[in-house]
Design a protein around this motif. Structure first.
Motif, PDB file in Angstrom:
ATOM      1  N   SER A  35       8.213 141.866  32.419  1.00  0.00           N
ATOM      2  CA  SER A  35       8.880 140.572  32.282  1.00  0.00           C
ATOM      3  C   SER A  35       9.605 140.179  33.565  1.00  0.00           C
ATOM      4  CB  SER A  35       9.865 140.597  31.111  1.00  0.00           C
ATOM      5  OG  SER A  35      10.866 141.585  31.315  1.00  0.00           O
ATOM      6  N   LEU A  36      10.221 141.170  34.248  1.00  0.00           N
ATOM      7  CA  LEU A  36      10.918 140.870  35.501  1.00  0.00           C
ATOM      8  C   LEU A  36       9.940 140.436  36.591  1.00  0.00           C
ATOM      9  CD1 LEU A  36      13.654 143.625  35.975  1.00  0.00           C
ATOM     10  CD2 LEU A  36      14.008 141.168  35.738  1.00  0.00           C
ATOM     11  N   ILE A  37       8.990 141.300  36.887  1.00  0.00           N
ATOM     12  CA  ILE A  37       8.034 141.007  37.965  1.00  0.00           C
ATOM     13  C   ILE A  37       7.088 139.894  37.538  1.00  0.00           C
ATOM     14  CG2 ILE A  37       6.232 141.994  39.435  1.00  0.00           C
ATOM     15  CD1 ILE A  37       7.612 144.683  39.163  1.00  0.00           C
ATOM     16  N   GLY A  38       6.687 139.900  36.265  1.00  0.00           N
ATOM     17  CA  GLY A  38       5.825 138.831  35.778  1.00  0.00           C
ATOM     18  C   GLY A  38       6.491 137.475  35.852  1.00  0.00           C
ATOM     19  N   GLY A  39       7.822 137.443  35.633  1.00  0.00           N
ATOM     20  CA  GLY A  39       8.541 136.179  35.757  1.00  0.00           C
ATOM     21  C   GLY A  39       8.502 135.634  37.167  1.00  0.00           C
ATOM     22  N   MET A  40       8.589 136.523  38.155  1.00  0.00           N
ATOM     23  CA  MET A  40       8.500 136.083  39.548  1.00  0.00           C
ATOM     24  C   MET A  40       7.087 135.611  39.882  1.00  0.00           C
ATOM     25  SD  MET A  40      10.856 138.902  41.536  1.00  0.00           S
ATOM     26  CE  MET A  40      12.625 138.938  41.251  1.00  0.00           C
ATOM     27  N   ILE A  41       6.099 136.332  39.368  1.00  0.00           N
ATOM     28  CA  ILE A  41       4.708 135.931  39.606  1.00  0.00           C
ATOM     29  C   ILE A  41       4.424 134.579  38.961  1.00  0.00           C
ATOM     30  CG2 ILE A  41       2.308 136.531  39.111  1.00  0.00           C
ATOM     31  CD1 ILE A  41       3.145 139.481  39.303  1.00  0.00           C
TER      32      ILE A  41
ATOM     33  N   HIS B 157       4.537 131.108  40.669  1.00  0.00           N
ATOM     34  CA  HIS B 157       3.419 130.678  41.530  1.00  0.00           C
ATOM     35  C   HIS B 157       3.912 130.320  42.934  1.00  0.00           C
ATOM     36  CE1 HIS B 157       0.810 130.713  38.040  1.00  0.00           C
ATOM     37  NE2 HIS B 157       1.639 129.922  37.401  1.00  0.00           N
ATOM     38  N   ALA B 158       4.828 131.158  43.433  1.00  0.00           N
ATOM     39  CA  ALA B 158       5.353 130.954  44.785  1.00  0.00           C
ATOM     40  C   ALA B 158       4.311 131.387  45.810  1.00  0.00           C
ATOM     41  CB  ALA B 158       6.633 131.769  44.969  1.00  0.00           C
ATOM     42  N   PRO B 159       4.367 130.824  47.028  1.00  0.00           N
ATOM     43  CA  PRO B 159       3.487 131.312  48.099  1.00  0.00           C
ATOM     44  C   PRO B 159       3.669 132.804  48.321  1.00  0.00           C
ATOM     45  CG  PRO B 159       4.608 129.291  48.759  1.00  0.00           C
ATOM     46  CD  PRO B 159       5.233 129.718  47.459  1.00  0.00           C
ATOM     47  N   THR B 160       2.688 133.422  48.930  1.00  0.00           N
ATOM     48  CA  THR B 160       2.683 134.882  49.101  1.00  0.00           C
ATOM     49  C   THR B 160       3.941 135.387  49.790  1.00  0.00           C
ATOM     50  OG1 THR B 160       0.266 134.936  49.180  1.00  0.00           O
ATOM     51  CG2 THR B 160       1.433 136.804  50.144  1.00  0.00           C
ATOM     52  N   LEU B 161       4.373 134.720  50.857  1.00  0.00           N
ATOM     53  CA  LEU B 161       5.551 135.171  51.594  1.00  0.00           C
ATOM     54  C   LEU B 161       6.800 135.082  50.728  1.00  0.00           C
ATOM     55  CD1 LEU B 161       6.728 136.196  54.249  1.00  0.00           C
ATOM     56  CD2 LEU B 161       6.973 133.807  54.994  1.00  0.00           C
ATOM     57  N   GLN B 162       6.943 134.007  49.966  1.00  0.00           N
ATOM     58  CA  GLN B 162       8.116 133.860  49.113  1.00  0.00           C
ATOM     59  C   GLN B 162       8.118 134.891  47.981  1.00  0.00           C
ATOM     60  OE1 GLN B 162       8.647 129.865  47.736  1.00  0.00           O
ATOM     61  NE2 GLN B 162       9.266 129.094  49.752  1.00  0.00           N
ATOM     62  N   LEU B 163       6.955 135.174  47.433  1.00  0.00           N
ATOM     63  CA  LEU B 163       6.877 136.194  46.377  1.00  0.00           C
ATOM     64  C   LEU B 163       7.273 137.555  46.934  1.00  0.00           C
ATOM     65  CD1 LEU B 163       6.203 137.145  43.555  1.00  0.00           C
ATOM     66  CD2 LEU B 163       3.778 137.260  44.224  1.00  0.00           C
ATOM     67  N   ALA B 164       6.819 137.881  48.141  1.00  0.00           N
ATOM     68  CA  ALA B 164       7.206 139.149  48.770  1.00  0.00           C
ATOM     69  C   ALA B 164       8.714 139.207  48.976  1.00  0.00           C
ATOM     70  CB  ALA B 164       6.484 139.304  50.102  1.00  0.00           C
TER      71      ALA B 164
END
Length: 257
Positions: free
Chosen positions: A39-45, A48-55
């Motif tokens: 739920s934590l990591i899935g919420g960030m995914i 749908h942020a760009p790759t750099l922002q997700l990192a």
């Protein structure tokens, strides 16, 4: 050359002393069980942020708990030397106080950062598995260096220096409270907090300044990259000041003996 060998030997000793502690690894295993949460990591995914922002978001997620473990485990380095009479033995050697202090800081810090970095790799790998996006890995390493490490070096310096003058368990208790008050408490909560200022070792200011995050835990963004630079400089500068103060104190303490 002899001084370099002694410094390397002291650093190697401090690294092994710290990295062999079972409780260190068990603590970060516990952090992994808490943070490797769909739920934590899935919420960030799901943002749908760009790759750099997700990192950048994943690096900040790691920083919720990892520096807390680093600070608490480093707080007993000097007290343990005194308790085991290692300090008296080291004072008989020809190496300078400055060399021993820097070796202790670097060796113990690098050893404690090892499980913290492995925790981040687990979180990053989990996100790569969830998204199928292997392009997360290179910016993920960059984000760890930029967002996580300045705060880690800040926390490490104070966690080694402060127990030289105050009782170690008291420092650990105060640091635990400070971490949640000064880093995770939202500035909009109505209570004064350091969160959102340049002195936020969790990396929130760096995150929103360099990577365009809109907001994070009540800290509004994005902001100027200069704010991120100011935060990195402030954290590393205060870390250096803490180590200088520790060196002066240890030198004064040895002169009195």
């Amino acid at each position: 050359m002899n001084s370099l060998k002694m410094a390397w030997g002291a650093l190697h000793y401090e690294f092994l002393m710290q990295v062999r502690r079972p409780t260190l690894w068990l603590t970060f295993l516990g952090f992994a069980l808490l943070l490797l949460n769909r739920s934590l990591i899935g919420g960030m995914i799901a943002l749908h942020a760009p790759t750099l922002q997700l990192a950048a978001l994943l690096a900040l997620l790691t920083n919720w708990l990892a520096p807390l473990g680093v600070g608490i485990f480093l707080a007993d380095r000097l007290p343990r030397d005194r308790r085991l009479k290692v300090e008296e033995l080291l004072n008989t050697l020809s190496g300078t106080i400055r060399m021993r202090m820097l070796s202790k800081y670097l060796g113990a810090t690098l050893a404690t950062l090892l499980p913290a970095f492995l925790l981040y790799l687990l979180i990053l790998g989990f996100a790569v598995w969830q998204t199928g996006n292997f392009l997360l890995i290179p910016p993920g390493i960059v984000c760890y260096a930029v967002i996580v490490l300045p705060g880690m070096f800040f926390v490490s310096a104070f966690s080694i220096a402060c127990p030289a003058v105050i009782w170690g368990p008291l420092y650990q208790f105060l640091f635990f409270g400070y971490w949640f008050w000064g880093n995770l408490l939202s500035p909009t909560s109505g209570l004064p907090t350091l969160n959102g200022t340049a002195l936020t070792p969790i990396g929130t200011v760096i995150d929103i300044s360099f990577f365009g995050i809109s907001s994070m835990r009540g800290v509004a963004g994005p902001s100027s990259p200069l704010n991120g630079v100011a935060s990195i400089v402030a954290l590393l500068g205060l870390a250096i000041l803490a180590l200088v103060a520790l060196f002066k104190f240890l030198k004064w303490q040895q002169a009195r003996q």
